[in-house]
Write a protein that holds these residues in place. Structure first.
Motif, short mmCIF file in Angstrom:
data_model
loop_
_atom_site.label_atom_id
_atom_site.label_comp_id
_atom_site.label_asym_id
_atom_site.label_seq_id
_atom_site.Cartn_x
_atom_site.Cartn_y
_atom_site.Cartn_z
N THR A 145 49.77 57.48 29.33
CA THR A 145 49.63 56.08 29.69
C THR A 145 48.97 56.00 31.07
N VAL A 146 47.87 55.25 31.15
CA VAL A 146 47.13 55.15 32.42
C VAL A 146 47.23 53.73 32.96
N ARG A 147 47.21 53.63 34.29
CA ARG A 147 47.30 52.32 34.94
C ARG A 147 46.23 52.23 36.02
N LEU A 148 45.70 51.02 36.19
CA LEU A 148 44.69 50.76 37.20
C LEU A 148 45.01 49.43 37.87
N GLU A 149 45.03 49.42 39.20
CA GLU A 149 45.27 48.18 39.94
C GLU A 149 43.97 47.69 40.55
N LYS A 150 43.71 46.39 40.41
CA LYS A 150 42.52 45.77 40.98
C LYS A 150 42.91 44.46 41.66
N THR A 151 42.19 44.12 42.71
CA THR A 151 42.42 42.87 43.43
C THR A 151 41.17 42.00 43.34
N PHE A 152 41.36 40.72 43.08
CA PHE A 152 40.22 39.80 43.09
C PHE A 152 40.64 38.50 43.76
N VAL A 153 39.63 37.73 44.20
CA VAL A 153 39.88 36.48 44.90
C VAL A 153 39.29 35.34 44.06
N PRO A 154 40.12 34.48 43.46
CA PRO A 154 39.60 33.38 42.64
C PRO A 154 38.93 32.31 43.49
N SER A 155 37.89 31.69 42.94
CA SER A 155 37.16 30.67 43.69
C SER A 155 37.36 29.26 43.15
N LEU A 156 37.89 29.14 41.92
CA LEU A 156 38.09 27.83 41.32
C LEU A 156 39.52 27.72 40.79
N SER A 157 40.06 26.51 40.82
CA SER A 157 41.40 26.29 40.27
C SER A 157 41.32 26.05 38.77
N GLY A 158 42.48 26.09 38.12
CA GLY A 158 42.53 25.86 36.69
C GLY A 158 42.97 27.10 35.94
N SER A 159 42.80 27.06 34.63
CA SER A 159 43.18 28.18 33.78
C SER A 159 42.09 29.25 33.81
N ILE A 160 42.46 30.47 34.18
CA ILE A 160 41.51 31.58 34.24
C ILE A 160 41.81 32.55 33.11
N LYS A 161 40.81 32.79 32.26
CA LYS A 161 40.96 33.73 31.15
C LYS A 161 40.23 35.02 31.53
N LEU A 162 40.96 36.11 31.55
CA LEU A 162 40.43 37.40 32.00
C LEU A 162 40.33 38.34 30.80
N VAL A 163 39.16 38.96 30.63
CA VAL A 163 38.93 39.90 29.53
C VAL A 163 38.56 41.25 30.12
N SER A 164 39.18 42.34 29.63
CA SER A 164 38.86 43.69 30.12
C SER A 164 38.51 44.58 28.94
N THR A 165 37.71 45.61 29.20
CA THR A 165 37.31 46.55 28.15
C THR A 165 37.42 47.98 28.66
#
Length: 698
Positions: free
Chosen positions: A655-675
């Motif tokens: 089992t592998v884990r990866l931590e990432k940090t990001f800074v959102p620029s707009l409010s509302g519902s954010i849908k995040l997709v990863s591959t």
């Protein structure tokens, strides 16, 4: 001294103010500096004219607003709009405006505010504007101001009278304004919703749409006709006939481009197309469909992605899928079809678009199927639709466009033929399967988004055909057969002889990657005599188009089944058998055929399923804040007993884990997709939804 015509200093189009009323305020270009003007036809909008020298006098001054579209604007063709500002009219009266109108809203000492209403059938695309001023009832000089900025005018599904009008405005939140959705991919029984970012409001999308439409054969005067336009979109999204957006490829060789499975949204594709001005490599049906949805929603045409599980590709317009077998029960190519071989795709993805159909009898408006995947030509080009779903369901194959092809995709009969030297045709019909094709037709349900499951799925099969096995379903298909000359010959041929042995291939729905599975056929001899049976069981990997990739395992033999008894045949398949032979999307086909020696009864059946891969789990805070860093954790487990390569080394079952940090620029519902991709595992993805708050709302 006589008055001179008014001198216009500048015109302010109020792009942001108008955008709210026109449902275009989510377009990124509206919020750039300078902002772009994006409007919808038939909807009033205001702009301000700044004057120099003197005040506007409604009794003596005439202000004419001229709108131009295309290379050679002309009022008769609807590509030139001319409207004199009426200072005496308070509002527009026509509910469904047929011409350009202008009224005076406000007058100041150095400016006037004008309200314009465009026709409900105005061409869609880029318009320019000019202001002409002159003194009424004189032959004096006319002054001309050419506005340097261009404006977009789009379809208006919110306005009654527009051909794409949708009366339930709440549905437009999904079919026009939703920029993230799902595309169902995979075989029947194991299909899953793949996340797709449509991104129709990205600043690159409308310019890309204009490039596309400029490369179609739709003349300027027809750019307001959604029937013509969606047919052209189905043609230009593939690159087979012209300078289209995507080149299709299905053979797994994508080294000189991007693998279709690597795309997660339309925007990178359209950005590359806009930048390079040439086709992007590579796409498959669901990628074509995702791009079509983006283009249609950007232009204002309600659109949804449609996935048909077990989809027929009827290459010879017979409304059947025909499979041929030799005397040894081995499948052979179609020897009779000069137009190409029929096939069955595990799934096929296209689009529905919403519009009235004034070219058809009443009742055939609503959802219309269009398909940008190049399969068969229509009127000489790789294009398909719009085919009215009502016409498809009724078997009304004489109505434009491509109704027979779409009907076959969801409701063709699967007919199997076996070599028979004694037959006049050289083959005899051994089976006619009425329920195999079009097992289920899926789309995303409105207003719901399930990032980790399929609670947002909607079954729309009965919008395409009556329930399988009902009299209504058979009647509609026979109605289509009567209207198709070639189909008449296939459906009129005699059926197989009497059958006294029953066979049943057990469905395999879900097999996690790395696990065993078994192909099982249950047999019952209902006769009063023993029967000798010749049987073949096989399992193989296939591309989702149904094209065979590798034989994984096969067994054949002859055995006796006693009168009145039951038997079970099975073929066991291990991970060592199939792991090295899987192709993209990990789809397997199991196949069985059997012949009863004494009666010549022959039975055949097949089943497709997907070897399932793990999903990426995304964890983070329940709410995040605009402008503040948010930490997310991505994890998944390697399900294989082997190391994953061409990525960060991942050990067997690790089992592998990866931590990432990001800074959102707009409010509302954010849908995040990863591959995630590696040599051994591709097309691994995950998604999650986060609520982003403004700092003041914390």
């Amino acid at each position: 001294m006589a008055k001179s015509a008014l001198l216009v200093e500048w015109v302010h189009l109020n792009p942001r103010e108008n955008a709210t009323a026109h449902h275009t305020d989510r377009f990124e270009a509206v919020h750039l500096e300078p902002p772009k003007t994006i409007l919808r036809r038939g909807q009033p909008f205001t702009f301000k004219i700044r004057l120099v020298g003197r005040e506007y006098d409604p009794n003596s001054d005439n202000i004419r607003v001229v709108f131009n579209f295309g290379q050679t604007p002309h009022t008769v063709k609807g590509t030139k709009g001319v409207a004199d500002v009426n200072p005496n009219k308070a509002s527009f009266s026509e509910e469904q405006p047929e011409q350009w109108e202008a009224i005076l809203k406000e007058k100041d000492t150095d400016s006037v505010t004008v309200e314009i209403q465009s026709p409900i059938d105005a061409p869609v695309g880029i318009w320019t504007m000019e202001i002409e001023t002159k003194i009424k009832q004189t032959a004096g000089r006319t002054r001309l101001f050419r506005h340097p900025e261009k404006m977009y005018i789009l379809f208006n599904p919110w306005r009654k009278g527009d051909v794409v009008y949708m009366s339930d405005e709440h549905l437009l939140d999904e079919y026009v304004l939703n920029d993230v959705g799902k595309i169902w991919v995979g075989p029947h029984g194991s299909a899953r919703g793949r996340h797709w970012i449509f991104g129709q409001f990205d600043e690159s999308v409308l310019p890309a749409c204009m490039l596309m439409l400029g490369r179609t054969n739709v003349v300027d005067a027809n750019r307001g006709n959604p029937i013509r336009l969606v047919r052209a979109i189905s043609k230009i999204v593939n690159s087979n006939d012209d300078q289209g957006v995507l080149m299709g490829r299905w053979d797994g060789k994508y080294e000189d481009g991007t693998s279709p499975s690597a795309w997660t949204g339309s925007v990178p594709i359209l950005q590359e197309y806009l930048r390079s001005k040439k086709e992007v490599c590579y796409g498959q049906c669901w990628v074509f469909s995702g791009v079509v949805t983006t283009v249609c929603r950007a232009l204002g045409i309600p659109s949804r992605v449609v996935s048909n599980l077990v989809s027929a590709h009827d290459a010879n317009a017979s409304l059947t899928v025909d499979k041929y077998y030799n005397l040894e029960n081995e499948e052979i190519d179609d020897p009779t079809n000069p137009m190409g071989e029929d096939s069955i795709w595990n799934y096929h993805v296209w689009n529905d678009v919403w519009m009235a159909r004034p070219d058809l009898p009443k009742g055939y408006g609503g959802w219309q199927a269009i398909d940008a995947t190049p399969q068969e030509t229509s009127e000489g080009f790789y294009q398909c639709g719009p085919a009215s779903l009502e016409a498809v369901k009724a078997g009304a194959v004489s109505y434009n466009y491509d109704v027979p092809f779409v009907l076959a995709e969801v409701n063709a009969d699967l007919i199997r033929w076996k070599e028979d030297p004694a037959s006049e045709l050289g083959y005899e019909k051994i089976e006619s399967h009425k329920y195999h094709i079009g097992r289920v037709v899926l789309t995303k349900a409105p207003w719901i988004f399930d990032p980790n499951g399929d609670k947002d799925i909607q079954d729309i099969t009965e919008q395409y055909k009556a329930k399988e096995g009902t009299e209504a379903e058979r009647l509609s298909l026979m109605n289509a057969v009567r209207g198709t000359e070639r189909a008449k010959r296939f459906y009129s041929l005699p059926s197989a002889a009497s059958e006294d042995v029953s066979f049943d291939l057990e469905d395999i729905e879900r097999v996690p990657i790395g696990e065993n599975f078994k192909v099982t056929v249950k047999i019952e001899n209902k006769a009063k005599e023993d029967r000798n049976i010749q049987a073949v069981l096989s399992a193989g990997s296939v591309f989702y188009t149904g094209v065979k990739a590798h034989c994984v395992k096969k067994a054949s033999g002859t055995f006796k089944i006693r009168a009145g008894s039951k038997e079970e045949l099975s073929l066991s398949v291990t991970p060592d058998d199939y792991l090295g032979k899987l192709v993209e999307y990990c789809i397997m086909k199991v196949y069985a055929i059997a012949t009863v020696t004494e009666t010549r009864q022959t039975w055949a059946e097949e089943d497709d399923f997907q070897v399932l891969k793990p999903s990426i789990d995304i964890q983070g805070p329940k709410t995040i804040t605009v402008g503040k860093p948010a930490s997310l954790t991505f994890s998944f487990k390697n399900p294989l007993k082997m190391k994953l390569q061409n990525c960060k080394d991942i050990q067997p079952l690790e089992t592998v884990r990866l931590e990432k940090t990001f800074v959102p620029s707009l409010s509302g519902s954010i849908k995040l997709v990863s591959t995630f991709t590696s040599k051994e595992l591709t097309d691994v993805s995950g998604a999650s939804v986060f609520e982003c708050l403004d700092e003041d709302d914390e």
